[in-house]
Structures are given as C-alpha cells and as structure tokens.
Design a protein around this motif. Structure first.
Motif, mmCIF file in Angstrom:
data_model
loop_
_atom_site.group_PDB
_atom_site.id
_atom_site.type_symbol
_atom_site.label_atom_id
_atom_site.label_comp_id
_atom_site.label_asym_id
_atom_site.label_seq_id
_atom_site.Cartn_x
_atom_site.Cartn_y
_atom_site.Cartn_z
ATOM 1 N N GLN A 104 0.828 -1.212 0.000
ATOM 2 C CA GLN A 104 0.000 0.000 0.000
ATOM 3 C C GLN A 104 0.868 1.270 0.000
ATOM 4 N N TYR A 105 2.022 1.245 0.684
ATOM 5 C CA TYR A 105 2.832 2.482 0.626
ATOM 6 C C TYR A 105 3.563 2.599 -0.707
ATOM 7 N N ALA A 106 3.861 1.472 -1.335
ATOM 8 C CA ALA A 106 4.456 1.552 -2.674
ATOM 9 C C ALA A 106 3.440 2.163 -3.641
ATOM 10 N N VAL A 107 2.217 1.632 -3.617
ATOM 11 C CA VAL A 107 1.173 2.156 -4.498
ATOM 12 C C VAL A 107 0.893 3.625 -4.169
ATOM 13 N N GLY A 108 0.800 3.936 -2.883
ATOM 14 C CA GLY A 108 0.547 5.311 -2.452
ATOM 15 C C GLY A 108 1.694 6.248 -2.802
ATOM 16 N N SER A 109 2.866 5.674 -3.089
ATOM 17 C CA SER A 109 4.009 6.494 -3.506
ATOM 18 C C SER A 109 4.118 6.569 -5.024
ATOM 19 N N GLY A 110 3.154 5.921 -5.723
ATOM 20 C CA GLY A 110 3.103 6.044 -7.174
ATOM 21 C C GLY A 110 3.622 4.858 -7.954
ATOM 22 N N PHE A 134 -11.162 -0.529 -6.817
ATOM 23 C CA PHE A 134 -10.522 0.666 -6.248
ATOM 24 C C PHE A 134 -9.008 0.481 -6.206
ATOM 25 N N LEU A 135 -8.578 -0.683 -5.698
ATOM 26 C CA LEU A 135 -7.132 -0.915 -5.544
ATOM 27 C C LEU A 135 -6.439 -1.071 -6.897
ATOM 28 N N PHE A 136 -7.097 -1.762 -7.816
ATOM 29 C CA PHE A 136 -6.450 -2.114 -9.088
ATOM 30 C C PHE A 136 -6.578 -1.015 -10.152
ATOM 31 N N LYS A 137 -7.609 -0.163 -10.017
ATOM 32 C CA LYS A 137 -7.821 0.847 -11.073
ATOM 33 C C LYS A 137 -7.896 2.269 -10.528
ATOM 34 N N GLU A 138 -8.851 2.516 -9.633
ATOM 35 C CA GLU A 138 -9.082 3.904 -9.202
ATOM 36 C C GLU A 138 -7.852 4.531 -8.547
ATOM 37 N N MET A 139 -7.080 3.708 -7.839
ATOM 38 C CA MET A 139 -5.920 4.289 -7.156
ATOM 39 C C MET A 139 -4.946 4.929 -8.137
ATOM 40 N N GLU A 140 -4.904 4.416 -9.372
ATOM 41 C CA GLU A 140 -3.971 5.000 -10.337
ATOM 42 C C GLU A 140 -4.334 6.452 -10.626
ATOM 43 N N GLU A 141 -5.652 6.716 -10.709
ATOM 44 C CA GLU A 141 -6.066 8.103 -10.981
ATOM 45 C C GLU A 141 -5.713 9.026 -9.811
ATOM 46 N N ILE A 142 -5.780 8.501 -8.615
ATOM 47 C CA ILE A 142 -5.537 9.352 -7.436
ATOM 48 C C ILE A 142 -4.040 9.443 -7.118
ATOM 49 N N PHE A 143 -3.377 8.276 -7.106
ATOM 50 C CA PHE A 143 -1.996 8.239 -6.595
ATOM 51 C C PHE A 143 -0.944 7.942 -7.671
ATOM 52 N N GLY A 144 -1.388 7.651 -8.881
ATOM 53 C CA GLY A 144 -0.423 7.368 -9.945
ATOM 54 C C GLY A 144 0.143 5.958 -9.893
ATOM 55 N N MET A 192 -0.882 1.704 -8.747
ATOM 56 C CA MET A 192 -2.025 0.839 -8.425
ATOM 57 C C MET A 192 -1.566 -0.580 -8.152
ATOM 58 N N TRP A 193 -2.439 -1.338 -7.492
ATOM 59 C CA TRP A 193 -2.189 -2.742 -7.215
ATOM 60 C C TRP A 193 -2.559 -3.589 -8.427
ATOM 61 N N ALA A 194 -1.998 -4.797 -8.484
ATOM 62 C CA ALA A 194 -2.507 -5.821 -9.399
ATOM 63 C C ALA A 194 -2.337 -7.157 -8.695
ATOM 64 N N PHE A 195 -3.142 -8.109 -9.103
ATOM 65 C CA PHE A 195 -3.015 -9.458 -8.562
ATOM 66 C C PHE A 195 -2.852 -10.421 -9.718
ATOM 67 N N GLU A 196 -1.747 -11.151 -9.738
ATOM 68 C CA GLU A 196 -1.508 -12.118 -10.811
ATOM 69 C C GLU A 196 -0.687 -13.279 -10.249
ATOM 70 N N PRO A 197 -1.342 -14.413 -9.989
ATOM 71 C CA PRO A 197 -0.601 -15.529 -9.394
ATOM 72 C C PRO A 197 0.402 -16.191 -10.337
ATOM 73 N N ASP A 198 0.229 -16.020 -11.647
ATOM 74 C CA ASP A 198 1.203 -16.598 -12.583
ATOM 75 C C ASP A 198 2.405 -15.652 -12.679
ATOM 76 N N PRO A 199 3.586 -16.075 -12.195
ATOM 77 C CA PRO A 199 4.709 -15.140 -12.093
ATOM 78 C C PRO A 199 5.214 -14.635 -13.446
ATOM 79 N N LEU A 200 5.060 -15.472 -14.479
ATOM 80 C CA LEU A 200 5.507 -15.035 -15.800
ATOM 81 C C LEU A 200 4.594 -13.911 -16.306
ATOM 82 N N LYS A 201 3.290 -14.144 -16.137
ATOM 83 C CA LYS A 201 2.348 -13.100 -16.559
ATOM 84 C C LYS A 201 2.540 -11.844 -15.719
ATOM 85 N N ALA A 202 2.810 -12.036 -14.431
ATOM 86 C CA ALA A 202 3.018 -10.876 -13.556
ATOM 87 C C ALA A 202 4.224 -10.068 -14.021
ATOM 88 N N ALA A 203 5.306 -10.769 -14.395
ATOM 89 C CA ALA A 203 6.501 -10.074 -14.892
ATOM 90 C C ALA A 203 6.159 -9.303 -16.161
#
Ligand code: NFS
Length: 653
Positions: free
Chosen positions: A570-576, A596-606, A608-619
């Motif tokens: 959350q502090y990483a996302v809140g730091s942009g 809110f976490l995955f999309k809206e936060m980008e508009e506010i804080f620059g 955002m979070w994402a969730f991706e259990p497949d590490p290759l896709k996450a990379a």
C-alpha cells in the motif's frame, strides 16, 4: 517427484522435507497440506470484528445476484461486503505498519541510548550518514560533537511515533509533486502510532463505513510505515551498525558446519544480532566450544535478521522463511535464537524431535516451550555471551542423525542506496546520473523491486525465480529485499557472472561495466525504504519525469504472506508505484474494493495494485507498465549509443 517439486524448487529444502518425514518431525510444508485455507477469509468476505458475527458475505458463485439478494448480503449491523473487505484490508495495513513501526521505535530508543553512551559496546559507525541525516532534519551541526548531534536526532525520531499533528519529517524527502498529491488527498501521515491507532478505530464496528474512505485512510497508515517506521529503522541502524556496502558471502542450509557449534539467529531487529556477531568471535568462547569437542562456533542468519548481518558482516544465510524449521531438521543446529516477527511457533515442535534449543530473547515475543533468555541492550555483551554459551553447552547433545544438505551458493549483498550512488557515480560525484542515462538510452529498460516473503501455498522460491529471470532477460534491473532476495541468492542470481548468463544484452553491458550483478540485494524488508530513497534520487537526478509515478519502475511480491507485505504494497502504491502481488489476494471476494485498488488508485496516486498468481504473466505486466512509462516519457524508441556531453545532458533535463 512432481508432487515434491510442488513444494519447493530448492534442493536443500526438498532434501530436508524428506528427512523431516523420516524423522517424524512436523514442518510447515506438511501443515499447509493438512490445514487448508478458509475460502471465505481468504477472499476477504468474513467480518469477525464484533460478537454479532462472524458474518460471511460471499458473493454467490456462478450465478447472477438479484438486487434484493445483494441488499441482504450484509453483516448483522448492515455492513456491506465492500466495507467488510476494506476493513479487513486496512487492518492488515495497520498490523504491518505497527510491526515495522515498533521495530523502528526500538531502534530509535536504542540509537538514543548509544548516543548518550548508555549502551556499552555500540557506537556511531557511520559519521557521514549521521551528518547527512542532521542536514536533512535541520539539526545544527556547527562544531558540536557527534554524540550531541545524535542525541538531537534520536529525540526527533522518537517524537515521530507519538506526534499528534504536523507531518512526518521524512515525507519532505519525497519529490515535491508527490508531497502535493499526498496533501491534496489528505494522506500525509502525522504520528506513526496515531496512524495505526486511527486505522484500528476507523475499522472498529460502526465507524468508517465508506470503502473508498477506508482504503484512502489506509494509504496514510501505510505511508507512516514506508516513510516513517521503516525509514527510521533503516537510517538509524545504518548510523550505529554501519551503512551496508557490497560484501561476498554464501547462502542456503549448506552453510551449517558439521564440526562446529551451529547457531542461527532469526527475526528482525539487528541489535542482538550485531552483538552475537561479535561474541561468536570471542576467543574465550571459541576455546570453550573446543572443550566440548567442537572445532569452533558457526553463526548463520535466517529471514530478515540474516539480511542485516549478511549486509554488514558477511555472516552467511542459512535460508529464508520456509526453511526455518528445516535448519533444525539437519540435526546439526545447537540453537535457534529468535527475536520478533516471522518466527513460526512450529519451531518448538520440530525441535522436540532433535536437540536444538529454541531461545527467545525479546520481551514482546515469547513462545511456549522455548527457553527465554532476555537480551538486555544495556548489558549486551554479557547477555549475548550467555546465549552463545547455552548453545555451546548443547553441542554434546547433538545426536547421530545429522544430515546437512551440501547446497550453498555465493552471493553479493549490501547494495544500499548510498552504495548504488557511489558505484554508479564514483565516490566524488556520487549520483544516479549513469542509471538515469542508461534508462534513457534504453540499455536498461526500467527497474523492478521484487520483495516479500515465502508462502507454502505456492512452490517455495519458484515464482520469484520465474519472475526475476523474465525481468532481467528483458533488461529490467531488479532490486530485492527480504526473503525474495534470498531466493535469488540461492539460485545464483546475485553474482556478477549472472549478468552474462541471464540478463538481456543492454542490462548485461551495464552490469559488466559497473561490475554488479543484474539482481541487487538491498536488504531486509524495512529496507524497502531504501528503494523509496532510490526512486526519489532517480526523480531528482532528472530526465525521467518529476514524480515517482513517472519512472519506468514496478514492484512485486510474488510469494507474500505477511500483513507487513500488505502495508509495504500500500505504501508503494501510495508512492506512485505499480505493484503486483502473487499467490492470493485478500480482496478477491469483492469487485468494488478490488477495482478501487487495481484501477481507481492509479487516478488518485499514480500507482495501483494488481493481482496475478502466474509469475511469468506478472513479470509481463510489470514490463508492460515500464514500457507505458517509457512511452509517456518519450524514451520508448530504441536509441543509438551516444556519448553525452554536458550540453546534451542539460538538454535531457
Ligand atoms: Ni519481510 Fe522479514 Fe521474510 Fe516476509 Fe518475514 S522475514 S520482514 S515478512 S517472511 S520477507
């Protein structure tokens, strides 16, 4: 074999899982099979904060919900699934912030004791950093002694915890644009303890019941961790224990010695560990060990304490989070000495099958069945000595059932923010300019922080390895802390030669020129604050936008498990910063909160979070984000290799 590999990709770990089974010892890998996760809690749909519940508010799977059904899907008090999910999430942030904060507080108090000369055996080791911090904090230097300056700094830092108004002091280190975003959204943390207390209050039954408001307040709590508790711990530890510089050591269970008294120190706060490193070299104790038939004393680390000792003293690492019980299973461990955080209670049960002593040392963290030997900072040498002696006395109890896996790997650690600065820019013109230039010219595509824990719900170390290899192959420089740093260390990614073997041509050429590995060990989890400082330095050096959110950077915790990881995210996302978590995610049961976490936060804080259990896709998500930022900066076109003269450099800025 396939089933075994589902548990870990680390051969030392697999060998010890087998041995545990033969010996009838219980370990985490087995418990994770017998205790399945609760699906309702895992998705964040259980509210247990009052005695009218626990209320379960899961969405019906696979069928459309009517409006009326949706109205009824609430807690007894009427709390909506959004409120419940957001509350659970914010409580995790509060717990994580409290843990890092409490660590920071202990360090700050200890720092003050050292400054006042009340902690014999410790001293101010990094004068340069002390003076730099004094400048940052506006503490008068003049012709005052280091001790006087340190007393002022210590008092200021302790005050950060109980402050009731104003802004945390380190926030002003952030890029100005970032500070404006925080102020505009009302998330500038005031006092560290206050933010934790307020988060607990907001999430109490019947208080804040607007999920957006809850999650935004959660940013303020989390920033009090990253730019507060964690940063205070890192900065002050560097001053009294020394700022890390590159050091060669080795990692994995193979660092345990057949013929010496083996002691592992496990946990997080380095003051005990620092003294243990000294005491284990005491000739009197080494002689004493010999009288018991051992050839000497072998100290190793586990989890984040290991990172601290590795960075500052080159003490080898026995393993990461999921290996703690396995160190006992070797049958060669005389004592596992623990302080706070990430210590499995299972250690005591595992130890009951062997001779290992589990020794707790911190008044805040006792374990039933363990031996408690308090570590007193004012009498540090003697208390550490008593602990080491207890371990030596236990050597004669070592049985015949000993098997130390042969696996150990060289690694280089200790890339603090200051070190990166010097390495890149040289001692006399320390700067991030060469890094920024190499990002601008495209040799380095961007920077990714891959951090966090292990989790037995996903194969041990596997996601980290897949993700990190994909990133460096695509010319993304990787920086790591915590247990993920250890996963890469074990896999041989933290040596300079790894650049040639695993990195893309651009990144490899830079690594070769500077002589660094493509994956940099930055420290323990609290040292994620170093990464905040590095990103800030990149912004300030120019050419890559004017905020952290403009940088081609991303972060991930592919195998996370602890509440501290959520606070960090959350502090990483809140730091942009774009931040992707693997394994599982605690809001998957609620679309609104996840949106809110995955999309809206980008508009506010620059960020955002994402969730991706497949590490290759996450990379690949991280790389896509880095490319998006490169495009926005206008540096997405492959550039010719040009030598920059001063005029061109200025033009870049
Ligand atoms: Ni971080 Fe360190 Fe490891 Fe996770 Fe635990 S040791 S503070 S929480 S498990 S990385």
């Amino acid at each position: 074999m396939a089933e075994k590999e589902a548990k870990s990709i680390d051969l030392a770990t697999l060998e010890m899982i087998d041995k545990a089974a033969q010996d009838g010892a219980h370990v985490v890998f087995e418990r994770a099979e017998t205790t399945r996760p609760c699906p309702i809690g895992a998705e964040g749909s259980c509210c247990s904060i009052c005695a009218m519940g626990p209320c379960r508010v899961m969405a019906p799977k696979g069928k459309q919900e009517t409006l009326e059904d949706r109205r009824r899907r609430v807690g007894v008090c009427g709390a909506t699934p959004e409120t419940i999910s957001a509350r659970n999430f914010v409580r995790k942030i509060a717990a994580g912030t409290a843990s890092h904060g409490d660590h920071g507080r202990v360090v700050a108090k200890f720092f003050l004791a050292v400054a006042k000369g009340e902690a014999p055996g410790y001293e101010i080791k990094d004068e340069q950093k002390l003076l730099q911090l004094a400048l940052d904090l506006g503490v008068t230097i003049g012709d005052r002694s280091n001790k006087d300056i340190a007393v002022d700094i210590g008092n200021l830092m302790i005050n950060e915890f109980g402050k009731q108004e104003g802004e945390l002091l380190f926030l002003r280190r952030a890029p100005l644009k970032r500070q404006e975003i925080w102020r505009k959204n009302g998330v500038m943390p005031r006092g560290i303890d206050m933010e934790v207390a307020e988060a607990m209050h907001r999430t109490h039954m019947g208080t804040d019941q607007d999920y957006r408001d809850l999650l935004t307040a959660g940013v303020r709590t989390a920033l009090a961790d990253g730019w507060g508790g964690s940063m205070i711990a890192t900065e002050l530890q560097d001053i009294i224990f020394g700022t890390p510089a590159p050091v060669l050591s080795s990692i994995n269970l193979g660092v345990l010695a057949e013929d010496k008294v083996n002691i592992i120190i496990h946990g997080h706060e380095p003051s005990l560990a620092e003294m243990m490193a000294t005491v284990c070299q005491d000739p009197e104790l080494i002689e004493y060990a010999k009288t018991k038939g051992a050839k000497g004393i072998n100290l190793a680390g586990m989890c984040c304490t290991a990172n601290e000792m590795l960075m500052r003293h080159g003490v080898p690492i026995a393993g990461n989070f999921l290996q703690q019980e396995l160190a006992i299973v070797t049958g060669a461990l005389e004592a596992i000495v623990v302080d706070v955080q990430c210590i499995m209670q299972g250690l005591v049960d595992t130890a009951s099958c062997y001779h290992t002593k589990v020794i707790t040392t911190d008044a805040r963290a006792k374990i039933q069945g363990a031996t408690h030997m308090p570590f007193e900072e004012h009498n540090a040498y003697e208390s550490a000595k008593a602990i080491v002696k207890a371990a030596i006395d236990n050597y004669v109890n070592r049985g015949k059932n000993v098997r130390i896996p042969k696996y150990k790997q060289d690694m280089i650690a200790g890339f603090s923010h200051e070190t990166i600065n010097y390495l890149l820019g040289g001692m006399f013109r320390a700067s991030y300019r060469p890094l920024n230039d190499n990002i601008i010219n495209g040799r380095i595509r961007g920077v990714a922080a891959v951090v966090g824990c292990n989790n037995p719900r996903t194969p041990h170390d596997a996601s980290n390895l897949i993700m990190v290899k994909e990133l460096i192959k695509n010319d993304v420089l990787v920086v790591q802390t915590g247990c993920m740093a250890m996963a890469s260390g074990k896999a041989g990614l933290m040596v300079p030669e790894a650049a040639k073997e695993f990195a893309g041509p651009g990144l490899a050429s830079v690594c070769e020129a500077v002589g660094i590995p493509p994956v940099l060990h930055v420290g323990a989890c609290i040292d994620n604050s170093r990464i905040l400082m590095s990103t800030t330095a990149m912004v300030k050096d120019g050419g890559l936008g004017d905020d952290i959110s403009d940088l081609p950077v991303a972060a991930a915790a592919p195998e996370w498990m602890s509440e501290k990881a959520i606070a960090i995210g959350q502090y990483a996302v809140g730091s942009g910063v774009f931040t992707v978590f693997g394994c599982n995610f605690p809001t998957t049961g609620n679309k609104e909160v996840s949106d809110f976490l995955f999309k809206e936060m980008e508009e506010i804080f620059g960020g955002m979070w994402a969730f991706e259990p497949d590490p290759l896709k996450a990379a690949q998500l991280m790389i896509a984000h880095i490319d998006k930022k490169r495009k926005a900066l206008g540096i997405d076109k492959a550039r010719e290799r040009v030598l920059y003269d001063m005029a061109m450099r200025r033009a870049l800025e």
